[in-house]
Design a protein around this motif. Structure first.
Motif, PDB file in Angstrom:
ATOM      1  N   CYS A 169      28.302  65.918  25.493  1.00  8.30           N
ATOM      2  CA  CYS A 169      28.181  64.899  24.682  1.00  8.30           C
ATOM      3  C   CYS A 169      26.783  64.203  25.034  1.00  8.30           C
ATOM      4  O   CYS A 169      26.370  63.447  23.961  1.00  8.30           O
ATOM      5  CB  CYS A 169      29.069  63.981  25.010  1.00  8.30           C
ATOM      6  N   SER A 170      26.313  64.131  26.128  1.00  7.11           N
ATOM      7  CA  SER A 170      25.043  63.340  26.729  1.00  7.11           C
ATOM      8  C   SER A 170      23.667  63.959  25.814  1.00  7.11           C
ATOM      9  O   SER A 170      22.960  63.237  25.557  1.00  7.11           O
ATOM     10  CB  SER A 170      24.750  63.464  28.165  1.00  7.11           C
ATOM     11  N   THR A 171      23.811  65.230  25.457  1.00  4.75           N
ATOM     12  CA  THR A 171      22.843  65.833  24.688  1.00  4.75           C
ATOM     13  C   THR A 171      23.348  66.127  23.391  1.00  4.75           C
ATOM     14  O   THR A 171      22.210  66.700  22.644  1.00  4.75           O
ATOM     15  CB  THR A 171      22.354  67.203  25.579  1.00  4.75           C
ATOM     16  N   GLY A 172      24.510  66.272  23.012  1.00  3.61           N
ATOM     17  CA  GLY A 172      24.884  66.729  21.791  1.00  3.61           C
ATOM     18  C   GLY A 172      24.717  68.383  21.446  1.00  3.61           C
ATOM     19  O   GLY A 172      24.521  68.712  20.118  1.00  3.61           O
ATOM     20  N   ARG A 173      24.774  68.981  22.590  1.00  5.50           N
ATOM     21  CA  ARG A 173      24.649  70.601  22.745  1.00  5.50           C
ATOM     22  C   ARG A 173      25.944  71.250  22.790  1.00  5.50           C
ATOM     23  O   ARG A 173      26.680  70.804  23.487  1.00  5.50           O
ATOM     24  CB  ARG A 173      23.591  70.942  23.996  1.00  5.50           C
ATOM     25  N   VAL A 174      26.050  72.047  21.717  1.00  6.99           N
ATOM     26  CA  VAL A 174      27.152  73.053  21.885  1.00  6.99           C
ATOM     27  C   VAL A 174      27.042  74.033  22.813  1.00  6.99           C
ATOM     28  O   VAL A 174      26.196  74.858  22.514  1.00  6.99           O
ATOM     29  CB  VAL A 174      27.769  73.406  20.523  1.00  6.99           C
ATOM     30  N   ASP A 175      27.679  74.079  24.056  1.00  4.12           N
ATOM     31  CA  ASP A 175      27.697  74.997  24.866  1.00  4.12           C
ATOM     32  C   ASP A 175      28.457  76.239  24.548  1.00  4.12           C
ATOM     33  O   ASP A 175      27.620  77.436  24.472  1.00  4.12           O
ATOM     34  CB  ASP A 175      28.625  74.491  26.138  1.00  4.12           C
ATOM     35  N   ALA A 190      23.000  68.428  17.890  1.00  2.00           N
ATOM     36  CA  ALA A 190      22.352  67.014  17.518  1.00  2.00           C
ATOM     37  C   ALA A 190      20.995  67.062  16.933  1.00  2.00           C
ATOM     38  O   ALA A 190      20.604  66.729  15.774  1.00  2.00           O
ATOM     39  CB  ALA A 190      22.602  66.058  18.554  1.00  2.00           C
ATOM     40  N   GLU A 191      20.185  68.031  17.566  1.00  2.00           N
ATOM     41  CA  GLU A 191      18.679  67.938  17.441  1.00  2.00           C
ATOM     42  C   GLU A 191      18.448  68.572  15.989  1.00  2.00           C
ATOM     43  O   GLU A 191      18.020  68.278  15.144  1.00  2.00           O
ATOM     44  CB  GLU A 191      18.249  68.911  18.355  1.00  2.00           C
ATOM     45  N   ALA A 192      19.496  69.835  15.847  1.00  2.00           N
ATOM     46  CA  ALA A 192      19.358  70.583  14.514  1.00  2.00           C
ATOM     47  C   ALA A 192      19.647  69.837  13.268  1.00  2.00           C
ATOM     48  O   ALA A 192      18.965  69.687  12.289  1.00  2.00           O
ATOM     49  CB  ALA A 192      19.796  71.711  14.714  1.00  2.00           C
ATOM     50  N   LEU A 193      20.516  68.914  13.537  1.00  2.00           N
ATOM     51  CA  LEU A 193      20.970  67.987  12.307  1.00  2.00           C
ATOM     52  C   LEU A 193      20.318  66.824  12.176  1.00  2.00           C
ATOM     53  O   LEU A 193      20.016  66.636  10.888  1.00  2.00           O
ATOM     54  CB  LEU A 193      22.510  67.654  12.699  1.00  2.00           C
ATOM     55  N   ARG A 194      19.738  66.446  13.395  1.00  2.00           N
ATOM     56  CA  ARG A 194      18.648  65.194  12.913  1.00  2.00           C
ATOM     57  C   ARG A 194      17.746  65.569  12.289  1.00  2.00           C
ATOM     58  O   ARG A 194      17.242  64.869  11.361  1.00  2.00           O
ATOM     59  CB  ARG A 194      18.562  64.831  14.334  1.00  2.00           C
TER      60      ARG A 194
END
Ligand SMILES: [Zn+2]
Length: 417
Positions: free
Chosen positions: A161-167, A180-184
Protein backbone atom coordinates in the motif's frame (compact mmCIF):
# COMPACT_ATOMS: atom_id res chain seq x y z
CA UNK A 1 18.34 22.25 21.49
CA UNK A 2 14.89 20.73 21.14
CA UNK A 3 11.86 22.74 22.16
CA UNK A 4 9.62 21.32 24.89
CA UNK A 5 7.09 18.81 23.63
CA UNK A 6 4.05 21.06 23.88
CA UNK A 7 5.74 23.80 21.89
CA UNK A 8 6.63 21.33 19.17
CA UNK A 9 3.02 20.46 18.67
CA UNK A 10 2.02 22.65 15.85
CA UNK A 11 -1.09 24.77 16.37
CA UNK A 12 -2.40 23.67 12.99
CA UNK A 13 -2.16 20.05 14.08
CA UNK A 14 -4.26 20.75 17.15
CA UNK A 15 -6.79 22.62 15.06
CA UNK A 16 -7.01 19.67 12.63
CA UNK A 17 -7.53 17.25 15.51
CA UNK A 18 -10.34 19.41 16.95
CA UNK A 19 -12.11 19.76 13.58
CA UNK A 20 -11.72 16.02 13.06
CA UNK A 21 -13.26 15.20 16.43
CA UNK A 22 -16.37 17.27 15.66
CA UNK A 23 -16.69 15.82 12.15
CA UNK A 24 -16.18 12.19 13.26
CA UNK A 25 -18.71 12.60 16.08
CA UNK A 26 -21.33 13.88 13.62
CA UNK A 27 -20.45 11.12 11.15
CA UNK A 28 -20.79 8.38 13.77
CA UNK A 29 -23.80 9.70 15.67
CA UNK A 30 -25.81 11.72 13.18
CA UNK A 31 -27.20 15.28 13.56
CA UNK A 32 -26.97 16.74 17.01
CA UNK A 33 -27.95 19.88 18.91
CA UNK A 34 -25.07 22.21 19.68
CA UNK A 35 -25.29 21.59 23.41
CA UNK A 36 -25.25 17.79 23.01
CA UNK A 37 -22.37 18.05 20.51
CA UNK A 38 -20.42 20.25 22.93
CA UNK A 39 -20.97 17.69 25.70
CA UNK A 40 -19.97 14.77 23.44
CA UNK A 41 -16.76 16.42 22.23
CA UNK A 42 -15.81 18.23 25.43
CA UNK A 43 -15.57 21.68 23.79
CA UNK A 44 -17.09 24.82 25.29
CA UNK A 45 -20.06 26.19 23.33
CA UNK A 46 -17.89 29.09 22.14
CA UNK A 47 -15.06 26.87 20.86
CA UNK A 48 -17.57 24.54 19.23
CA UNK A 49 -19.22 27.46 17.39
CA UNK A 50 -15.86 28.41 15.86
CA UNK A 51 -15.14 24.81 14.82
CA UNK A 52 -18.62 24.34 13.32
CA UNK A 53 -18.27 27.59 11.38
CA UNK A 54 -14.93 26.40 9.99
CA UNK A 55 -16.39 23.03 8.95
CA UNK A 56 -19.38 24.83 7.41
CA UNK A 57 -17.11 27.03 5.34
CA UNK A 58 -15.54 23.86 3.91
CA UNK A 59 -18.98 22.44 3.02
CA UNK A 60 -18.59 19.58 5.49
CA UNK A 61 -21.37 20.36 7.98
CA UNK A 62 -24.64 22.27 8.03
CA UNK A 63 -25.16 24.52 11.05
CA UNK A 64 -28.91 24.61 10.52
CA UNK A 65 -29.59 20.95 9.90
CA UNK A 66 -33.22 19.82 9.99
CA UNK A 67 -34.03 18.51 13.42
CA UNK A 68 -35.92 15.37 14.41
CA UNK A 69 -39.54 16.33 15.26
CA UNK A 70 -39.85 18.20 18.53
CA UNK A 71 -36.14 18.38 19.35
CA UNK A 72 -34.16 21.60 19.62
CA UNK A 73 -34.79 25.03 18.12
CA UNK A 74 -34.20 25.96 14.47
CA UNK A 75 -30.56 26.86 13.93
CA UNK A 76 -29.45 24.77 16.88
CA UNK A 77 -28.97 21.47 15.05
CA UNK A 78 -25.64 20.58 13.41
CA UNK A 79 -25.40 17.79 10.85
CA UNK A 80 -22.99 16.29 8.37
CA UNK A 81 -23.05 17.79 4.87
CA UNK A 82 -20.23 16.85 2.49
CA UNK A 83 -22.72 16.36 -0.35
CA UNK A 84 -20.28 18.03 -2.75
CA UNK A 85 -17.24 15.92 -1.86
CA UNK A 86 -16.69 12.51 -3.41
CA UNK A 87 -14.37 9.56 -3.09
CA UNK A 88 -13.91 7.36 -6.14
CA UNK A 89 -13.55 3.61 -5.70
CA UNK A 90 -12.25 1.42 -8.53
CA UNK A 91 -12.17 -2.35 -8.46
CA UNK A 92 -10.14 -4.51 -10.81
CA UNK A 93 -11.53 -8.04 -10.54
CA UNK A 94 -10.72 -11.17 -12.49
CA UNK A 95 -13.80 -10.92 -14.69
CA UNK A 96 -14.88 -7.28 -14.27
CA UNK A 97 -13.92 -3.70 -13.44
CA UNK A 98 -16.18 -1.46 -11.37
CA UNK A 99 -16.32 2.15 -10.33
CA UNK A 100 -18.36 3.83 -7.60
CA UNK A 101 -18.49 7.45 -6.41
CA UNK A 102 -19.58 8.13 -2.85
CA UNK A 103 -19.94 11.36 -0.91
CA UNK A 104 -19.54 12.04 2.80
CA UNK A 105 -23.29 11.65 3.30
CA UNK A 106 -23.09 8.12 1.92
CA UNK A 107 -24.82 8.97 -1.35
CA UNK A 108 -23.75 7.16 -4.53
CA UNK A 109 -23.60 9.31 -7.66
CA UNK A 110 -22.28 6.82 -10.22
CA UNK A 111 -21.91 3.09 -10.20
CA UNK A 112 -20.74 1.15 -13.24
CA UNK A 113 -19.38 -2.32 -13.98
CA UNK A 114 -17.66 -3.48 -17.16
CA UNK A 115 -17.20 -7.21 -17.80
CA UNK A 116 -13.65 -8.02 -18.90
CA UNK A 117 -11.54 -11.15 -18.74
CA UNK A 118 -8.62 -9.28 -17.15
CA UNK A 119 -5.93 -12.02 -17.07
CA UNK A 120 -6.28 -12.80 -20.77
CA UNK A 121 -6.83 -9.18 -21.85
CA UNK A 122 -3.41 -8.11 -20.60
CA UNK A 123 -2.38 -5.31 -18.29
CA UNK A 124 -2.59 -2.42 -20.78
CA UNK A 125 -6.25 -2.97 -21.72
CA UNK A 126 -7.26 -3.39 -18.07
CA UNK A 127 -5.50 -0.14 -17.16
CA UNK A 128 -7.16 1.68 -20.08
CA UNK A 129 -10.60 0.49 -18.97
CA UNK A 130 -9.83 1.47 -15.36
CA UNK A 131 -8.76 4.94 -16.51
CA UNK A 132 -11.95 5.28 -18.62
CA UNK A 133 -14.08 4.38 -15.60
CA UNK A 134 -12.20 6.91 -13.45
CA UNK A 135 -12.77 9.55 -16.15
CA UNK A 136 -16.51 8.75 -16.25
CA UNK A 137 -16.64 9.09 -12.47
CA UNK A 138 -14.76 12.40 -12.60
CA UNK A 139 -17.14 13.72 -15.28
CA UNK A 140 -20.23 12.84 -13.27
CA UNK A 141 -18.81 14.46 -10.14
CA UNK A 142 -17.83 17.58 -12.10
CA UNK A 143 -21.25 17.87 -13.75
CA UNK A 144 -22.83 17.74 -10.29
CA UNK A 145 -20.62 20.72 -9.38
CA UNK A 146 -18.82 18.58 -6.80
CA UNK A 147 -15.19 17.80 -5.98
CA UNK A 148 -13.17 14.58 -6.11
CA UNK A 149 -11.09 13.94 -3.02
CA UNK A 150 -9.13 10.93 -4.23
CA UNK A 151 -9.21 7.51 -5.86
CA UNK A 152 -8.53 4.11 -4.38
CA UNK A 153 -8.16 0.92 -6.40
CA UNK A 154 -9.14 -2.49 -5.02
CA UNK A 155 -7.15 -5.44 -6.35
CA UNK A 156 -7.27 -9.14 -5.46
CA UNK A 157 -3.73 -9.97 -4.42
CA UNK A 158 -0.77 -8.85 -2.37
CA UNK A 159 -0.45 -5.08 -2.52
CA UNK A 160 2.27 -2.88 -1.05
CA UNK A 161 0.00 0.00 0.00
CA UNK A 162 2.89 2.39 0.61
CA UNK A 163 3.94 2.29 -3.06
CA UNK A 164 0.74 1.10 -4.77
CA UNK A 165 2.66 -1.84 -6.22
CA UNK A 166 0.97 -5.20 -6.82
CA UNK A 167 3.45 -7.81 -5.65
CA UNK A 168 1.42 -10.72 -6.95
CA UNK A 169 -2.16 -11.25 -8.01
CA UNK A 170 -2.72 -14.88 -8.90
CA UNK A 171 -6.23 -14.19 -10.17
CA UNK A 172 -5.23 -11.31 -12.46
CA UNK A 173 -1.93 -13.02 -13.46
CA UNK A 174 -0.07 -9.85 -12.43
CA UNK A 175 3.32 -9.83 -10.81
CA UNK A 176 5.48 -6.86 -9.73
CA UNK A 177 3.19 -4.30 -11.30
CA UNK A 178 3.58 -0.63 -10.26
CA UNK A 179 -0.19 -0.13 -10.52
CA UNK A 180 -0.49 3.29 -8.86
CA UNK A 181 2.27 4.69 -11.08
CA UNK A 182 0.81 3.17 -14.27
CA UNK A 183 -2.70 4.43 -13.52
CA UNK A 184 -1.52 7.89 -12.52
CA UNK A 185 -0.08 8.28 -16.03
CA UNK A 186 -3.47 7.46 -17.55
CA UNK A 187 -5.81 9.34 -15.20
CA UNK A 188 -5.95 12.99 -16.19
CA UNK A 189 -5.90 14.30 -12.62
CA UNK A 190 -2.34 14.17 -11.29
CA UNK A 191 -3.46 16.06 -8.16
CA UNK A 192 -5.75 13.25 -6.95
CA UNK A 193 -4.32 11.05 -4.20
CA UNK A 194 -4.28 7.59 -5.81
CA UNK A 195 -4.02 4.58 -3.54
CA UNK A 196 -4.07 0.82 -4.13
CA UNK A 197 -5.14 -1.78 -1.58
CA UNK A 198 -6.15 -5.42 -1.31
CA UNK A 199 -9.84 -5.95 -2.11
CA UNK A 200 -10.70 -7.92 1.05
CA UNK A 201 -8.90 -5.41 3.30
CA UNK A 202 -11.13 -2.73 1.78
CA UNK A 203 -14.19 -4.95 2.24
CA UNK A 204 -13.30 -5.39 5.92
CA UNK A 205 -12.99 -1.62 6.36
CA UNK A 206 -16.35 -1.13 4.62
CA UNK A 207 -18.07 -3.62 6.95
CA UNK A 208 -16.89 -1.55 9.90
CA UNK A 209 -17.68 1.87 8.38
CA UNK A 210 -20.98 1.36 6.57
CA UNK A 211 -21.88 -2.34 6.82
CA UNK A 212 -23.83 -4.22 9.43
CA UNK A 213 -20.85 -4.56 11.80
CA UNK A 214 -20.35 -0.91 12.78
CA UNK A 215 -20.26 -1.71 16.48
CA UNK A 216 -17.69 -4.53 16.21
CA UNK A 217 -13.99 -3.63 16.33
CA UNK A 218 -12.53 -7.12 15.81
CA UNK A 219 -13.79 -8.53 12.56
CA UNK A 220 -12.61 -11.22 10.17
CA UNK A 221 -14.10 -11.01 6.68
CA UNK A 222 -13.98 -14.08 4.46
CA UNK A 223 -14.81 -13.04 0.94
CA UNK A 224 -15.59 -15.12 -2.11
CA UNK A 225 -14.74 -13.52 -5.43
CA UNK A 226 -13.25 -15.28 -8.40
CA UNK A 227 -10.64 -16.39 -5.87
CA UNK A 228 -11.12 -16.02 -2.15
CA UNK A 229 -9.43 -14.11 0.63
CA UNK A 230 -9.64 -12.82 4.16
CA UNK A 231 -9.27 -9.44 5.80
CA UNK A 232 -8.80 -8.73 9.48
CA UNK A 233 -9.94 -5.68 11.37
CA UNK A 234 -8.24 -5.55 14.74
CA UNK A 235 -9.41 -2.91 17.25
CA UNK A 236 -11.07 -1.11 14.34
CA UNK A 237 -8.01 -0.97 12.08
CA UNK A 238 -7.07 -3.20 9.16
CA UNK A 239 -4.30 -5.57 10.21
CA UNK A 240 -1.60 -5.19 7.57
CA UNK A 241 1.67 -6.62 8.81
CA UNK A 242 5.06 -5.20 7.77
CA UNK A 243 4.38 -4.84 4.03
CA UNK A 244 0.59 -5.10 3.96
CA UNK A 245 0.49 -8.82 3.23
CA UNK A 246 -0.99 -10.03 6.55
CA UNK A 247 -3.90 -12.49 6.77
CA UNK A 248 -3.23 -14.00 3.34
CA UNK A 249 -5.59 -16.92 3.82
CA UNK A 250 -6.19 -17.50 0.10
CA UNK A 251 -2.80 -19.13 -0.41
CA UNK A 252 -2.49 -20.96 2.88
CA UNK A 253 -2.15 -24.68 2.06
CA UNK A 254 -5.17 -26.11 3.88
CA UNK A 255 -5.39 -29.23 1.70
CA UNK A 256 -1.80 -30.41 1.11
CA UNK A 257 -3.02 -33.40 -0.92
CA UNK A 258 -5.31 -31.18 -3.00
CA UNK A 259 -5.22 -29.29 -6.26
CA UNK A 260 -2.36 -27.37 -7.79
CA UNK A 261 -2.81 -23.58 -7.39
CA UNK A 262 -1.80 -21.08 -10.10
CA UNK A 263 0.52 -19.57 -7.44
CA UNK A 264 2.69 -22.69 -7.78
CA UNK A 265 1.78 -24.30 -4.47
CA UNK A 266 -0.61 -27.14 -3.76
CA UNK A 267 -3.86 -27.15 -1.83
CA UNK A 268 -4.24 -23.39 -1.24
CA UNK A 269 -7.57 -22.42 0.39
CA UNK A 270 -8.46 -20.59 -2.84
CA UNK A 271 -8.35 -23.91 -4.76
CA UNK A 272 -11.00 -25.21 -2.34
CA UNK A 273 -13.43 -22.29 -2.30
CA UNK A 274 -12.86 -20.07 -5.38
CA UNK A 275 -15.68 -19.47 -7.85
CA UNK A 276 -14.27 -21.83 -10.54
CA UNK A 277 -14.28 -24.63 -7.94
CA UNK A 278 -17.92 -23.91 -7.14
CA UNK A 279 -18.91 -23.85 -10.81
CA UNK A 280 -17.09 -27.14 -11.51
CA UNK A 281 -18.75 -28.81 -8.54
CA UNK A 282 -22.18 -27.54 -9.52
CA UNK A 283 -22.45 -28.04 -13.23
CA UNK A 284 -21.23 -30.08 -16.21
CA UNK A 285 -18.70 -28.37 -18.52
CA UNK A 286 -21.35 -27.63 -21.18
CA UNK A 287 -23.73 -26.04 -18.64
CA UNK A 288 -24.61 -22.42 -19.52
CA UNK A 289 -23.49 -21.36 -16.06
CA UNK A 290 -19.88 -21.49 -17.33
CA UNK A 291 -20.63 -18.93 -20.08
CA UNK A 292 -18.04 -16.15 -19.60
CA UNK A 293 -20.54 -13.62 -21.00
CA UNK A 294 -22.82 -14.19 -18.00
CA UNK A 295 -22.36 -11.40 -15.44
CA UNK A 296 -21.52 -12.40 -11.84
CA UNK A 297 -24.94 -11.42 -10.40
CA UNK A 298 -26.89 -13.47 -12.95
CA UNK A 299 -24.62 -16.46 -12.45
CA UNK A 300 -25.12 -16.41 -8.68
CA UNK A 301 -28.86 -15.83 -9.10
CA UNK A 302 -29.02 -18.95 -11.30
CA UNK A 303 -27.16 -21.01 -8.68
CA UNK A 304 -29.50 -19.74 -5.94
CA UNK A 305 -32.49 -20.61 -8.15
CA UNK A 306 -31.25 -24.18 -8.62
CA UNK A 307 -30.54 -24.56 -4.90
CA UNK A 308 -33.99 -23.24 -3.99
CA UNK A 309 -35.51 -25.74 -6.44
CA UNK A 310 -33.73 -28.51 -4.52
CA UNK A 311 -31.27 -29.50 -7.28
CA UNK A 312 -29.22 -32.26 -5.71
CA UNK A 313 -25.88 -31.55 -7.39
CA UNK A 314 -26.09 -27.85 -6.52
CA UNK A 315 -26.92 -28.51 -2.87
CA UNK A 316 -24.13 -31.09 -2.51
CA UNK A 317 -21.60 -28.73 -4.11
CA UNK A 318 -22.58 -25.84 -1.85
CA UNK A 319 -22.37 -28.03 1.25
CA UNK A 320 -18.89 -29.24 0.27
CA UNK A 321 -17.68 -25.69 -0.36
CA UNK A 322 -19.33 -24.48 2.84
CA UNK A 323 -17.26 -27.02 4.78
CA UNK A 324 -14.07 -25.73 3.12
CA UNK A 325 -15.04 -22.11 3.86
CA UNK A 326 -15.58 -23.22 7.48
CA UNK A 327 -12.10 -24.73 7.57
CA UNK A 328 -10.59 -21.40 6.50
CA UNK A 329 -12.85 -19.55 8.93
CA UNK A 330 -11.69 -21.77 11.81
CA UNK A 331 -8.02 -20.99 11.04
CA UNK A 332 -8.78 -17.26 11.13
CA UNK A 333 -10.86 -17.59 14.32
CA UNK A 334 -8.04 -19.45 16.05
CA UNK A 335 -5.42 -16.93 14.92
CA UNK A 336 -7.28 -13.64 15.39
CA UNK A 337 -9.98 -14.20 18.05
CA UNK A 338 -12.63 -12.07 16.29
CA UNK A 339 -15.99 -11.01 17.72
CA UNK A 340 -17.56 -11.68 14.37
CA UNK A 341 -16.74 -13.61 11.20
CA UNK A 342 -18.41 -11.99 8.20
CA UNK A 343 -19.17 -13.93 5.04
CA UNK A 344 -18.75 -11.54 2.11
CA UNK A 345 -18.78 -11.50 -1.70
CA UNK A 346 -20.58 -14.51 -3.17
CA UNK A 347 -20.27 -16.33 0.16
CA UNK A 348 -22.89 -13.79 1.33
CA UNK A 349 -25.08 -14.11 -1.75
CA UNK A 350 -25.34 -17.91 -1.27
CA UNK A 351 -25.16 -17.84 2.52
CA UNK A 352 -28.52 -19.61 2.94
CA UNK A 353 -26.76 -22.78 1.82
CA UNK A 354 -23.30 -22.13 3.30
CA UNK A 355 -23.96 -20.98 6.87
CA UNK A 356 -24.82 -24.39 8.27
CA UNK A 357 -21.66 -26.23 7.09
CA UNK A 358 -19.53 -23.18 8.01
CA UNK A 359 -20.91 -23.12 11.57
CA UNK A 360 -20.48 -26.89 11.92
CA UNK A 361 -16.83 -26.71 10.86
CA UNK A 362 -16.18 -23.79 13.23
CA UNK A 363 -17.82 -25.64 16.14
CA UNK A 364 -15.55 -28.62 15.51
CA UNK A 365 -12.27 -26.73 14.99
CA UNK A 366 -12.14 -23.47 16.94
CA UNK A 367 -10.08 -23.76 20.11
CA UNK A 368 -9.76 -20.05 20.88
CA UNK A 369 -13.38 -19.33 21.71
CA UNK A 370 -12.63 -16.27 23.83
CA UNK A 371 -15.83 -14.41 24.57
CA UNK A 372 -17.52 -16.32 21.76
CA UNK A 373 -17.62 -15.38 18.10
CA UNK A 374 -20.61 -15.18 15.83
CA UNK A 375 -20.96 -15.60 12.08
CA UNK A 376 -22.75 -12.90 10.12
CA UNK A 377 -23.54 -12.26 6.48
CA UNK A 378 -22.37 -9.11 4.74
CA UNK A 379 -25.13 -6.78 3.58
CA UNK A 380 -22.76 -5.11 1.10
CA UNK A 381 -22.83 -7.99 -1.38
CA UNK A 382 -20.45 -7.96 -4.33
CA UNK A 383 -19.85 -4.23 -3.88
CA UNK A 384 -18.04 -4.29 -0.55
CA UNK A 385 -14.57 -3.83 -2.06
CA UNK A 386 -15.39 -0.96 -4.43
CA UNK A 387 -17.41 0.71 -1.66
CA UNK A 388 -14.49 0.29 0.75
CA UNK A 389 -12.22 1.82 -1.90
CA UNK A 390 -14.46 4.88 -2.31
CA UNK A 391 -14.51 5.27 1.47
CA UNK A 392 -10.71 5.58 1.79
CA UNK A 393 -10.43 9.25 0.71
CA UNK A 394 -13.52 10.08 2.82
CA UNK A 395 -12.01 8.42 5.90
CA UNK A 396 -8.86 10.47 5.30
CA UNK A 397 -11.07 13.57 5.26
CA UNK A 398 -12.72 12.62 8.56
CA UNK A 399 -9.24 12.55 10.09
CA UNK A 400 -8.12 15.77 8.43
CA UNK A 401 -11.02 18.08 7.45
CA UNK A 402 -8.53 20.68 6.16
CA UNK A 403 -8.01 18.44 3.09
CA UNK A 404 -11.00 20.38 1.73
CA UNK A 405 -10.25 24.11 1.39
CA UNK A 406 -12.46 26.89 2.71
CA UNK A 407 -14.74 27.88 -0.15
CA UNK A 408 -14.12 31.23 -1.81
CA UNK A 409 -17.77 32.31 -1.89
CA UNK A 410 -17.94 31.73 1.86
CA UNK A 411 -14.87 33.90 2.31
CA UNK A 412 -16.36 36.62 0.13
CA UNK A 413 -19.71 36.45 1.89
CA UNK A 414 -17.95 36.87 5.21
CA UNK A 415 -15.76 39.76 4.16
CA UNK A 416 -18.86 41.54 2.86
CA UNK A 417 -20.83 40.91 6.05
ZN1 LIG B 1 -2.01 -20.54 -4.10
Amino acid sequence: VRAPLLERINQATVRRAHLSLVLRTLSAEGPSSRSVLAARTGFSKGSLAVLVADLESRGLVKGDAPEPAGVGRPGQMVGLDGSGIYGIGLEIGVDHLSVLTLNLRGEVLLERTVLLDVPSSGVQLALDVAADLAAAAADSVASAGATVLGVTVAVPGLVDCSTGRVDISVGLSWRDLPLAEALRERVRHPDWPLRVDNDVNLSAAAEHSVGAERTAADIVVLSGGFGAGAGVLSRGAVLRGAAGFAAELGHLPLDPAGHRCPCGRTGCWETMVGLPVLLRALAAPDDRIHDPAMDPQSRLAEIARRAAAGDDRTLRGLRQIGTSIGLGASVMANLFDPQVLVLGGWFAVLSDYLLEPVEAELAARVVARGTGYRVSVSTLGLQAAVLGAALVPLEALLHDPTLVPVRDNERNARSMA
